[in-house]
Every structure is written in structure tokens, then in C-alpha cells.
Write a protein that holds these residues in place. Structure first.
Motif, PDB file in Angstrom:
ATOM      1  N   LEU A 121       0.836  -1.201   0.000  1.00 56.58           N
ATOM      2  CA  LEU A 121       0.000   0.000   0.000  1.00 56.58           C
ATOM      3  C   LEU A 121       0.870   1.249   0.000  1.00 56.58           C
ATOM      4  O   LEU A 121       0.561   2.243  -0.640  1.00 56.58           O
ATOM      5  N   GLY A 122       1.971   1.213   0.736  1.00 60.41           N
ATOM      6  CA  GLY A 122       2.859   2.364   0.847  1.00 60.41           C
ATOM      7  C   GLY A 122       3.878   2.135   1.943  1.00 60.41           C
ATOM      8  O   GLY A 122       4.143   0.995   2.327  1.00 60.41           O
ATOM      9  N   GLY A 177       1.957   7.909  -5.786  1.00 59.59           N
ATOM     10  CA  GLY A 177       0.998   8.488  -6.713  1.00 59.59           C
ATOM     11  C   GLY A 177      -0.369   8.785  -6.124  1.00 59.59           C
ATOM     12  O   GLY A 177      -1.332   8.951  -6.863  1.00 59.59           O
ATOM     13  N   ALA A 178      -0.483   8.823  -4.813  1.00 59.81           N
ATOM     14  CA  ALA A 178      -1.774   9.107  -4.170  1.00 59.81           C
ATOM     15  C   ALA A 178      -1.518   9.874  -2.877  1.00 59.81           C
ATOM     16  O   ALA A 178      -0.385   9.948  -2.401  1.00 59.81           O
ATOM     17  N   ASP A 179      -2.584  10.431  -2.323  1.00 57.56           N
ATOM     18  CA  ASP A 179      -2.457  11.153  -1.060  1.00 57.56           C
ATOM     19  C   ASP A 179      -2.075  10.202   0.067  1.00 57.56           C
ATOM     20  O   ASP A 179      -2.404   9.012   0.035  1.00 57.56           O
TER      21      ASP A 179
END
Length: 170
Positions: free
Chosen positions: A117-118, A138-140
Motif C-alpha cells: 500500500l505504501g 501516486g496518491a495522497d
């Protein structure tokens, strides 16, 4: 292997005229600096220097320290804004299943399906619970409550956080 130093406080300002420093502790409940571990000062100009704490005394929500060789207000003023770092191996041992925030920063955060996920950017403490701030590619960023409902396991040694669910997170 080189010692890993962890930031634990900032030099807020000089205190008095004899070189004492007022530190702003990242964790006000910590007594780590009272044990006078070796420290590394990261100065605002990017340089670093090792130092020795020779005296400490707690004051309202801060800590006053004397550092060897810092004997007057001018020398203390030169350290304003420095970050006080302590060797990770100076931290108190933890019980099974416990971890320090610094030990999970950068850890991989895995979904229940085993996908990445990160990575953990930081741990934030709120009145109701602690949360992991997870930086996603690439996402918040998202905040994951550090509760059994959302996190099934944290392996600080392997740098892996396993999520129990994504429901309500993304």
C-alpha cells in the motif's frame, strides 16, 4: 556497523548566562535524556557534532541541559535550532509486541491481500489513538489507526506493517 542516531529534541533557546540549553522534547514523557546518553547535535547549517550532556533538570514541558564545552550564553545561542539525537541502542528495551515510532518509519505497509500500500512516513499521536501516516505512491497519504481493527501486525525488525482491512481507509 555505524550507530543509528534518532532525533529526540530540539534546542529551543539558551537558558541563563552559563550555557544551559532549553530543549523542546518530542516526547514530553520520556526520561531518556535524564540518563545523559551520548548525543549528536545536528546543527541548522547541516553539520553535526557529538556532545556530552553533563547536567539535566526538568522544567515545565521542557528539559534544561548543560553540554560539555558550552559555558556561556553565546556558545549556547550558537546551538539554537539544533536537533538533539540519541543512539537508538540507548533506548530502553521493550516488551514483546512493543516498538518505538522510529523503528517503523519507512516500513512497508501491506494490504490484507499482501499488496504494497505504501510506507510509514511517521506516527502521530491523537487523544483517541495513535495513527500511522502512510505515504502512497501516486496518491495522497492516509492515516491508519494503530488499532487491532486496522492493523493485524507490526514487525519492526522486518519493517513490515500488515493491515487487517482497508475499509474506511482508501
Amino acid at each position: 556497523m555505524e550507530r543509528r542516531y534518532v532525533p529526540v529534541a530540539d534546542v529551543a533557546r539558551p537558558h541563563g548566562v552559563q550555557g544551559e540549553l532549553r530543549l523542546r522534547l518530542y516526547n514530553e514523557a520520556s526520561d531518556l535524556l535524564l540518563t545523559r546518553p551520548p548525543i549528536r547535535l545536528r546543527l541548522p547549517d547541516g553539520s553535526a557534532r557529538d556532545a556530552k550532556i553533563v547536567a539535566t533538570r526538568p522544567v515545565d514541558k521542557a528539559l534544561l541541559v548543560r553540554i560539555a564545552g558550552i559555558d556561556d550564553r553565546d556558545a549556547a545561542e550558537a546551538l539554537r535550532g539544533a536537533t538533539v539525537c540519541v543512539p537508538r541502542d540507548a533506548f530502553a528495551p521493550l516488551s514483546e509486541g512493543e516498538f518505538y515510532a522510529c523503528d517503523v518509519e519507512g516500513a512497508r505497509v501491506m494490504t490484507p491481500d499482501g499488496d504494497l500500500l505504501g510506507h510509514v512516513r511517521s506516527l502521530q499521536s491523537y487523544p483517541t489513538c495513535d495513527v500511522l501516516v502512510v505515504e502512497r505512491q501516486g496518491a495522497d497519504s492516509i492515516e491508519v489507526p494503530l488499532t487491532e481493527s486496522f492493523v493485524s501486525s507490526v514487525d519492526a525488525e522486518r519493517q513490515v506493517v500488515q493491515l487487517a482491512t482497508l475499509e474506511g481507509l482508501v
